[in-house]
Design an enzyme around this catalytic site. Structure first.
Site, PDB file in Angstrom:
ATOM      1  N   SER A 210      -4.176   4.053   1.777  1.00 55.20           N
ATOM      2  CA  SER A 210      -4.120   2.868   0.924  1.00 55.20           C
ATOM      3  C   SER A 210      -5.487   2.215   0.870  1.00 55.20           C
ATOM      4  O   SER A 210      -5.999   1.731   1.892  1.00 55.20           O
ATOM      5  CB  SER A 210      -3.104   1.863   1.465  1.00 55.20           C
ATOM      6  OG  SER A 210      -3.298   0.630   0.791  1.00 55.20           O
TER       7      SER A 210
ATOM      8  N   MET B 205      -1.423  -6.291  -6.700  1.00 51.84           N
ATOM      9  CA  MET B 205      -0.633  -7.495  -6.370  1.00 51.84           C
ATOM     10  C   MET B 205      -1.042  -8.644  -7.280  1.00 51.84           C
ATOM     11  O   MET B 205      -2.237  -8.845  -7.512  1.00 51.84           O
ATOM     12  CB  MET B 205      -0.897  -7.897  -4.917  1.00 51.84           C
ATOM     13  CG  MET B 205      -0.634  -6.791  -3.920  1.00 51.84           C
ATOM     14  SD  MET B 205      -1.040  -7.342  -2.258  1.00 51.84           S
ATOM     15  CE  MET B 205      -0.750  -5.823  -1.352  1.00 51.84           C
TER      16      MET B 205
ATOM     17  N   HIS C 210       0.823   1.558  -7.055  1.00 56.71           N
ATOM     18  CA  HIS C 210       2.006   0.799  -6.622  1.00 56.71           C
ATOM     19  C   HIS C 210       1.880  -0.620  -7.170  1.00 56.71           C
ATOM     20  O   HIS C 210       1.063  -1.404  -6.682  1.00 56.71           O
ATOM     21  CB  HIS C 210       2.026   0.820  -5.073  1.00 56.71           C
ATOM     22  CG  HIS C 210       3.097  -0.008  -4.457  1.00 56.71           C
ATOM     23  ND1 HIS C 210       3.061  -0.374  -3.119  1.00 56.71           N
ATOM     24  CD2 HIS C 210       4.231  -0.558  -4.962  1.00 56.71           C
ATOM     25  CE1 HIS C 210       4.129  -1.093  -2.836  1.00 56.71           C
ATOM     26  NE2 HIS C 210       4.850  -1.234  -3.940  1.00 56.71           N
TER      27      HIS C 210
ATOM     28  N   GLY D 278       2.784  -7.033   0.293  1.00 51.84           N
ATOM     29  CA  GLY D 278       1.822  -8.123   0.095  1.00 51.84           C
ATOM     30  C   GLY D 278       0.600  -8.005   0.987  1.00 51.84           C
ATOM     31  O   GLY D 278      -0.469  -8.492   0.619  1.00 51.84           O
ATOM     32  N   PHE D 279       0.771  -7.378   2.121  1.00 53.11           N
ATOM     33  CA  PHE D 279      -0.338  -7.331   3.077  1.00 53.11           C
ATOM     34  C   PHE D 279      -0.359  -6.009   3.834  1.00 53.11           C
ATOM     35  O   PHE D 279       0.699  -5.447   4.131  1.00 53.11           O
ATOM     36  CB  PHE D 279      -0.223  -8.483   4.091  1.00 53.11           C
ATOM     37  CG  PHE D 279      -0.172  -9.831   3.447  1.00 53.11           C
ATOM     38  CD1 PHE D 279      -1.349 -10.490   3.103  1.00 53.11           C
ATOM     39  CD2 PHE D 279       1.045 -10.420   3.129  1.00 53.11           C
ATOM     40  CE1 PHE D 279      -1.304 -11.734   2.471  1.00 53.11           C
ATOM     41  CE2 PHE D 279       1.110 -11.660   2.494  1.00 53.11           C
ATOM     42  CZ  PHE D 279      -0.073 -12.320   2.167  1.00 53.11           C
ATOM     43  N   GLY D 280      -1.557  -5.562   4.156  1.00 58.42           N
ATOM     44  CA  GLY D 280      -1.699  -4.429   5.052  1.00 58.42           C
ATOM     45  C   GLY D 280      -1.577  -4.890   6.497  1.00 58.42           C
ATOM     46  O   GLY D 280      -1.541  -6.083   6.789  1.00 58.42           O
ATOM     47  N   GLY D 281      -1.484  -3.932   7.394  1.00 55.22           N
ATOM     48  CA  GLY D 281      -1.564  -4.243   8.820  1.00 55.22           C
ATOM     49  C   GLY D 281      -0.312  -4.842   9.439  1.00 55.22           C
ATOM     50  O   GLY D 281      -0.382  -5.452  10.508  1.00 55.22           O
TER      51      GLY D 281
ATOM     52  N   GLY E 264       3.844   1.213   4.564  1.00 53.79           N
ATOM     53  CA  GLY E 264       3.674   0.044   5.415  1.00 53.79           C
ATOM     54  C   GLY E 264       3.930   0.326   6.885  1.00 53.79           C
ATOM     55  O   GLY E 264       4.980   0.843   7.254  1.00 53.79           O
ATOM     56  N   GLY E 265       2.928   0.015   7.692  1.00 45.73           N
ATOM     57  CA  GLY E 265       3.103   0.121   9.134  1.00 45.73           C
ATOM     58  C   GLY E 265       3.144   1.538   9.683  1.00 45.73           C
ATOM     59  O   GLY E 265       3.609   1.753  10.804  1.00 45.73           O
TER      60      GLY E 265
ATOM     61  N   GLY F 297      -2.810   2.512   5.426  1.00 46.76           N
ATOM     62  CA  GLY F 297      -3.969   1.683   5.130  1.00 46.76           C
ATOM     63  C   GLY F 297      -4.778   1.398   6.368  1.00 46.76           C
ATOM     64  O   GLY F 297      -5.793   2.042   6.655  1.00 46.76           O
ATOM     65  N   SER F 298      -4.305   0.437   7.157  1.00 49.24           N
ATOM     66  CA  SER F 298      -5.099   0.027   8.314  1.00 49.24           C
ATOM     67  C   SER F 298      -5.238   1.138   9.348  1.00 49.24           C
ATOM     68  O   SER F 298      -6.292   1.256   9.990  1.00 49.24           O
ATOM     69  CB  SER F 298      -4.520  -1.240   8.945  1.00 49.24           C
ATOM     70  OG  SER F 298      -3.133  -1.183   9.018  1.00 49.24           O
TER      71      SER F 298
HETATM   72  C1  DX5 Z   1       1.703  -3.435   1.350  1.00 47.43           C
HETATM   73  C2  DX5 Z   1       1.139  -2.282   0.572  1.00 47.43           C
HETATM   74  C3  DX5 Z   1       0.790  -1.145   1.440  1.00 47.43           C
HETATM   75  C4  DX5 Z   1      -0.287  -1.454   2.445  1.00 47.43           C
HETATM   76  C5  DX5 Z   1      -0.040  -0.623   3.656  1.00 47.43           C
HETATM   77  O1  DX5 Z   1       2.116  -4.408   0.471  1.00 47.43           O
HETATM   78  O2  DX5 Z   1       2.057  -1.835  -0.398  1.00 47.43           O
HETATM   79  O3  DX5 Z   1       0.446   0.003   0.669  1.00 47.43           O
HETATM   80  O4  DX5 Z   1      -1.576  -1.219   1.953  1.00 47.43           O
HETATM   81  O5  DX5 Z   1      -0.904  -1.031   4.646  1.00 47.43           O
HETATM   82  P1  DX5 Z   1      -0.702  -0.615   6.162  1.00 47.43           P
HETATM   83  O6  DX5 Z   1      -0.731   0.880   6.196  1.00 47.43           O
HETATM   84  O7  DX5 Z   1      -1.881  -1.242   6.840  1.00 47.43           O
HETATM   85  O8  DX5 Z   1       0.606  -1.180   6.614  1.00 47.43           O
HETATM   86 ZN    ZN Z   2       1.665   0.185  -1.413  1.00 45.28          ZN
END
Ligand code: DX5
Ligand code: ZN
Length: 215
Positions: free
Chosen positions: A7, A36, A65, A141-144, A175-176, A196-197
């Site tokens: 991501s 977003m 996405h 909404g957020f990574g990590g 996610g996660g 992502g993270s």
């Molecule tokens: C969250 C995004 C994910 C996000 C995942 O709203 O849709 O794609 O980037 O991030 P991680 O892998 O850090 O949970």
């Molecule tokens: Zn996503």
């Protein structure tokens, strides 16, 4: 073996070209691009020009996405920007079937994303029409954030329903995802892992992608 989709939300936006090249040269399969709008989700990420810019350099599938309201207004813009997969949220689409047809008529693969609180049975009437289910394993909404364990049950329900209907969609987990939980997520039946993270905050993102790919 699952497909790996880093991501770019967790990339270094000041060095986006470098990070795109890193993914190009890695064992990753797709680019996962998170859009977003600050309305459907409580965060704003990046938009169409940034997707188009990444597309100029990306050598792998762009998996976009959309975490936005009224995604039908922008589907054509994302197609022009290079999206191959375009996912809309079931919670944002009162006329989901129409959104899916629009995406396919534009020549893209259609995905439906679903929030942690939404039962997967709500999409059973469209699963034969789509190419991808993006199962949110955190609140979007957020990574990590931390992986929500109930997602494993949702994967299993989707695997069963896919077989029951003879459908072909891929199951993507978003996610996660970490090096610690990737194996159990794949064992439950996931086809695509977004990370992502885990990738971009690691010391060696290329190697982390390879380790995810080897799970
Ligand atoms: C969250 C995004 C994910 C996000 C995942 O709203 O849709 O794609 O980037 O991030 P991680 O892998 O850090 O949970
Ligand atoms: Zn996503």
């Amino acid at each position: 073996m699952a497909l790996i989709a880093p991501s770019m939300l967790s990339a270094d936006f000041l060095n986006l070209s470098r990070d795109v090249e890193m993914v190009n040269a890695s064992e990753a399969d797709w680019f996962h691009l998170d859009i977003m709008d600050g309305r459907f989700v409580p965060n704003i990420s990046y938009g169409i020009p940034v997707v188009a810019a990444m597309n100029r350099e990306a050598k792998k599938t762009l998996d976009v996405h959309l975490m936005i309201e009224e995604p039908g207004k922008y589907a054509e813009d994302f197609q022009k920007a290079g999206a191959e997969y375009l996912s809309v949220h079931i919670e944002a689409c009162p006329h989901l079937h129409r959104n899916i047809q629009q995406i396919k008529n534009l020549g893209m693969k259609a995905g439906v994303a679903i929030n942690p609180h939404t039962n997967v049975n709500q999409m059973f009437d469209v699963v034969k029409d789509i190419d991808l289910v993006c199962l949110m394993s955190v609140n979007p909404g957020f990574g990590g954030q931390k992986f929500i364990q109930n997602t494993l049950n949702k994967i299993k329900q989707l695997v069963e329903e896919r077989a029951r209907q003879g459908a072909n969609f891929l199951i993507e987990i978003d996610g996660g995802v970490t090096l610690d939980n990737a194996s159990e997520i794949i064992a439950a039946g996931a086809d695509v892992l977004v990370a992502g993270s885990t990738v971009f905050k690691s010391d060696n993102p290329t190697q982390t992608i390879a380790e995810l790919k080897a799970k």
